[in-house]
Write a protein that holds these residues in place. Structure first.
Motif, PDB file in Angstrom:
ATOM      1  N   LEU A  83       1.767 -22.820  50.242  1.00 54.77           N
ATOM      2  CA  LEU A  83       0.535 -22.829  49.451  1.00 54.77           C
ATOM      3  C   LEU A  83       0.228 -21.464  48.843  1.00 54.77           C
ATOM      4  CD1 LEU A  83      -1.580 -25.146  51.776  1.00 54.77           C
ATOM      5  CD2 LEU A  83      -0.597 -25.721  49.533  1.00 54.77           C
ATOM      6  N   PHE A  84       1.228 -20.916  48.159  1.00 56.71           N
ATOM      7  CA  PHE A  84       1.087 -19.637  47.470  1.00 56.71           C
ATOM      8  C   PHE A  84       1.472 -19.862  46.007  1.00 56.71           C
ATOM      9  CE2 PHE A  84       2.945 -18.985  51.757  1.00 56.71           C
ATOM     10  CZ  PHE A  84       1.814 -18.512  52.394  1.00 56.71           C
ATOM     11  N   PRO A  85       0.525 -19.811  45.080  1.00 57.21           N
ATOM     12  CA  PRO A  85       0.842 -20.114  43.682  1.00 57.21           C
ATOM     13  C   PRO A  85       1.957 -19.254  43.103  1.00 57.21           C
ATOM     14  CG  PRO A  85      -1.526 -20.076  44.018  1.00 57.21           C
ATOM     15  CD  PRO A  85      -0.916 -19.562  45.286  1.00 57.21           C
ATOM     16  N   GLN A  86       1.955 -17.949  43.434  1.00 58.85           N
ATOM     17  CA  GLN A  86       2.956 -17.030  42.902  1.00 58.85           C
ATOM     18  C   GLN A  86       4.008 -16.728  43.982  1.00 58.85           C
ATOM     19  OE1 GLN A  86      -0.430 -16.078  43.089  1.00 58.85           O
ATOM     20  NE2 GLN A  86      -0.928 -16.979  41.115  1.00 58.85           N
ATOM     21  N   TYR A  87       5.263 -16.741  43.601  1.00 58.55           N
ATOM     22  CA  TYR A  87       6.323 -16.477  44.576  1.00 58.55           C
ATOM     23  C   TYR A  87       6.353 -15.013  44.997  1.00 58.55           C
ATOM     24  CZ  TYR A  87      10.756 -15.809  46.874  1.00 58.55           C
ATOM     25  OH  TYR A  87      11.700 -15.470  47.816  1.00 58.55           O
ATOM     26  N   ALA A  88       6.470 -14.801  46.306  1.00 53.14           N
ATOM     27  CA  ALA A  88       6.736 -13.472  46.855  1.00 53.14           C
ATOM     28  C   ALA A  88       7.615 -13.651  48.074  1.00 53.14           C
ATOM     29  CB  ALA A  88       5.446 -12.750  47.226  1.00 53.14           C
ATOM     30  N   SER A  89       8.508 -12.731  48.289  1.00 48.37           N
ATOM     31  CA  SER A  89       9.370 -12.782  49.468  1.00 48.37           C
ATOM     32  C   SER A  89       8.541 -12.762  50.743  1.00 48.37           C
ATOM     33  CB  SER A  89      10.339 -11.594  49.456  1.00 48.37           C
ATOM     34  OG  SER A  89      11.054 -11.517  50.675  1.00 48.37           O
ATOM     35  N   ALA A  90       7.426 -12.032  50.723  1.00 50.75           N
ATOM     36  CA  ALA A  90       6.595 -11.870  51.918  1.00 50.75           C
ATOM     37  C   ALA A  90       5.769 -13.104  52.239  1.00 50.75           C
ATOM     38  CB  ALA A  90       5.674 -10.670  51.748  1.00 50.75           C
ATOM     39  N   SER A  91       5.664 -14.052  51.322  1.00 51.98           N
ATOM     40  CA  SER A  91       4.870 -15.260  51.571  1.00 51.98           C
ATOM     41  C   SER A  91       5.750 -16.503  51.465  1.00 51.98           C
ATOM     42  CB  SER A  91       3.691 -15.332  50.599  1.00 51.98           C
ATOM     43  OG  SER A  91       4.127 -15.216  49.249  1.00 51.98           O
ATOM     44  N   THR A  92       6.032 -16.942  50.250  1.00 56.43           N
ATOM     45  CA  THR A  92       6.882 -18.120  50.057  1.00 56.43           C
ATOM     46  C   THR A  92       8.252 -17.923  50.682  1.00 56.43           C
ATOM     47  OG1 THR A  92       5.740 -18.605  47.987  1.00 56.43           O
ATOM     48  CG2 THR A  92       7.849 -19.694  48.348  1.00 56.43           C
ATOM     49  N   GLY A  93       8.862 -16.773  50.443  1.00 54.06           N
ATOM     50  CA  GLY A  93      10.193 -16.510  50.985  1.00 54.06           C
ATOM     51  C   GLY A  93      10.203 -16.546  52.500  1.00 54.06           C
ATOM     52  N   SER A  94       9.139 -16.040  53.108  1.00 54.24           N
ATOM     53  CA  SER A  94       9.047 -16.038  54.563  1.00 54.24           C
ATOM     54  C   SER A  94       8.939 -17.456  55.111  1.00 54.24           C
ATOM     55  CB  SER A  94       7.848 -15.211  55.013  1.00 54.24           C
ATOM     56  OG  SER A  94       7.747 -15.194  56.419  1.00 54.24           O
ATOM     57  N   VAL A  95       8.169 -18.305  54.441  1.00 59.78           N
ATOM     58  CA  VAL A  95       8.057 -19.712  54.856  1.00 59.78           C
ATOM     59  C   VAL A  95       9.411 -20.399  54.758  1.00 59.78           C
ATOM     60  CG1 VAL A  95       7.093 -21.957  54.224  1.00 59.78           C
ATOM     61  CG2 VAL A  95       5.611 -19.945  54.292  1.00 59.78           C
ATOM     62  N   GLN A  96      10.091 -20.197  53.649  1.00 61.52           N
ATOM     63  CA  GLN A  96      11.403 -20.823  53.459  1.00 61.52           C
ATOM     64  C   GLN A  96      12.373 -20.387  54.553  1.00 61.52           C
ATOM     65  OE1 GLN A  96      11.996 -19.351  49.486  1.00 61.52           O
ATOM     66  NE2 GLN A  96      11.284 -21.240  48.519  1.00 61.52           N
ATOM     67  N   GLU A  97      12.400 -19.101  54.852  1.00 56.49           N
ATOM     68  CA  GLU A  97      13.297 -18.581  55.873  1.00 56.49           C
ATOM     69  C   GLU A  97      12.966 -19.172  57.248  1.00 56.49           C
ATOM     70  OE1 GLU A  97      15.024 -14.242  57.148  1.00 56.49           O
ATOM     71  OE2 GLU A  97      12.858 -14.398  56.905  1.00 56.49           O
ATOM     72  N   LYS A  98      11.675 -19.261  57.573  1.00 53.54           N
ATOM     73  CA  LYS A  98      11.262 -19.785  58.870  1.00 53.54           C
ATOM     74  C   LYS A  98      11.645 -21.249  59.023  1.00 53.54           C
ATOM     75  CE  LYS A  98       9.063 -19.507  62.834  1.00 53.54           C
ATOM     76  NZ  LYS A  98       9.538 -18.630  63.937  1.00 53.54           N
ATOM     77  N   VAL A  99      11.409 -22.044  58.006  1.00 51.26           N
ATOM     78  CA  VAL A  99      11.761 -23.466  58.066  1.00 51.26           C
ATOM     79  C   VAL A  99      13.269 -23.634  58.252  1.00 51.26           C
ATOM     80  CG1 VAL A  99      11.875 -25.611  56.736  1.00 51.26           C
ATOM     81  CG2 VAL A  99       9.770 -24.269  56.749  1.00 51.26           C
ATOM     82  N   MET A 100      14.048 -22.906  57.465  1.00 49.59           N
ATOM     83  CA  MET A 100      15.502 -23.030  57.567  1.00 49.59           C
ATOM     84  C   MET A 100      16.011 -22.562  58.929  1.00 49.59           C
ATOM     85  SD  MET A 100      16.881 -22.101  53.717  1.00 49.59           S
ATOM     86  CE  MET A 100      15.979 -20.555  53.548  1.00 49.59           C
ATOM     87  N   ASP A 101      15.385 -21.528  59.468  1.00 49.39           N
ATOM     88  CA  ASP A 101      15.792 -21.031  60.779  1.00 49.39           C
ATOM     89  C   ASP A 101      15.512 -22.063  61.868  1.00 49.39           C
ATOM     90  OD1 ASP A 101      16.705 -18.808  62.532  1.00 49.39           O
ATOM     91  OD2 ASP A 101      14.657 -18.946  63.306  1.00 49.39           O
ATOM     92  N   LEU A 102      14.404 -22.797  61.735  1.00 51.33           N
ATOM     93  CA  LEU A 102      14.026 -23.777  62.749  1.00 51.33           C
ATOM     94  C   LEU A 102      14.880 -25.034  62.693  1.00 51.33           C
ATOM     95  CD1 LEU A 102      10.145 -23.435  62.561  1.00 51.33           C
ATOM     96  CD2 LEU A 102      11.572 -22.887  64.546  1.00 51.33           C
ATOM     97  N   ILE A 103      15.286 -25.455  61.491  1.00 52.46           N
ATOM     98  CA  ILE A 103      16.015 -26.717  61.377  1.00 52.46           C
ATOM     99  C   ILE A 103      17.528 -26.548  61.471  1.00 52.46           C
ATOM    100  CG2 ILE A 103      14.188 -27.715  59.953  1.00 52.46           C
ATOM    101  CD1 ILE A 103      16.087 -27.379  57.554  1.00 52.46           C
TER     102      ILE A 103
END
Length: 339
Positions: free
Chosen positions: A127-147
């Protein structure tokens, strides 16, 4: 037929405004290598030895100022309303879960619920309108790490950004109308800040970011994933929707941490400049947030409001965030159906 899974992920909030819970939240947040992107050992010393011990008690007082006795954290409150409203719009064919990148409800628990429900696929919407590694990128990394250790991994997709979503733009513009924008001397689009080094890391050419004049002013193939460029684009679209001339508004960045240079101009400096110019009334948008939170309710309304008055200004008015606006929920629904 199996349900489709949707995972909404916002940044996070302490479980309570107590110093202990704020300390726990800050430790998890600031120890993320995408948030403070320095050597891990140095980050540990800096966060656990310097930042958190001094910042937690101060931040706890700020959270206490915005914490509602019935609904608690505004960020979590509005995020839960968004989840419920989106679930209602999508119907029984979907299962919508909410998670926070830091603290509760956790991404791990939300993914587990989707897994247990045997969903056919999972669409992740940070839920971050603008992409940033510290927000969107961090969510993507966390999800991929968990699955990555799941024995059966369903189809998973990620929404990268929605900085130019038409319904989102309309919602922000609509929210401003109740304040009669023409009655304000100037309008600010204040986005959450990032260190300049993080912007530079997103420039894969190593020759554009902060090296070309006006590098963030318009989107192009080189800067299309740049947080600052996307922020400027969001502001431009809202301004266009409101028919604002360029001289009527300024794009700026708030919430600076540390001494390293962050993306500029800084909101506090713009406010000081506008006060010096004799401006008395400011209207402020915070389009990096989809729900009101500490950075909007307190930082803009109280901190910047007090700063502006001390410099001779009269009033700083926050335009509330998207929260549970029906048009914003419609935007989320379209993201899911068209994703």
């Amino acid at each position: 037929m199996a349900k489709k899974g949707v995972l909404l992920v916002n940044l996070g909030t302490p479980d309570s405004p107590s110093t202990a819970d704020v300390r726990k939240y800050l430790n998890e947040f600031l120890m993320d290598g995408r948030v403070i992107d320095i050597n891990a050992a140095l980050r540990t010393v800096l966060v656990k030895g310097v930042i958190v011990p001094f910042r937690a008690p101060k931040s706890a007082k700020l959270y206490q100022a915005i914490w509602d006795k019935e609904t608690g954290s505004p960020l979590l409150h509005y995020s839960l309303l968004q989840q419920a409203a989106l679930q209602q719009r999508l119907g029984d064919g979907y299962m919508v879960e909410l998670a926070m990148r830091y603290q509760s409800p956790s991404i791990e628990s939300a993914l587990q619920r989707l897994k247990d429900a045997l969903v056919s696929d999972i669409q992740v919407i940070p839920l971050f309108p603008q992409y940033a590694s510290a927000s969107t990128g961090s969510v993507q990394e966390k999800v991929m790490d968990l699955i990555k250790d799941w024995q059966t991994i369903p189809t998973i997709s990620f929404l990268n950004s929605f900085h130019d979503n038409e319904l989102m733009i309309e919602t922000f513009a609509d929210n401003a109308q109740k304040y009669n924008p023409d009655s304000y001397d100037h309008i600010l689009f204040s986005f959450h800040g990032l260190p300049q080094r993080q912007l530079k890391k997103c420039d894969h050419t190593n020759s554009y970011c902060l090296k070309v004049d006006g590098c963030c002013s318009t989107l192009n193939d080189t800067n299309k994933l740049c947080y600052s460029a996307q922020s400027h684009d969001t502001a431009r679209l809202i301004a266009n929707k409101m028919n604002l001339p360029k001289e009527k508004f300024t794009v700026c960045f708030q919430s600076r941490l540390g001494s390293d240079p962050w993306v500029q101009p800084y909101t506090s400096e713009i406010i000081a400049q506008l006060a010096k110019e004799g401006k008395k009334r400011l209207l402020v948008f915070c389009p990096a947030f989809v729900a009101d939170c500490l950075e909007t309710v307190y930082e803009v309304t109280t901190e910047y409001g007090d700063e502006f008055k001390a410099l001779g200004g009269e009033h700083v008015q926050l335009v509330e965030s998207l929260n549970d606006s029906p048009k914003w929920i419609e935007a989320l629904e379209k993201m899911v159906l068209e994703g």
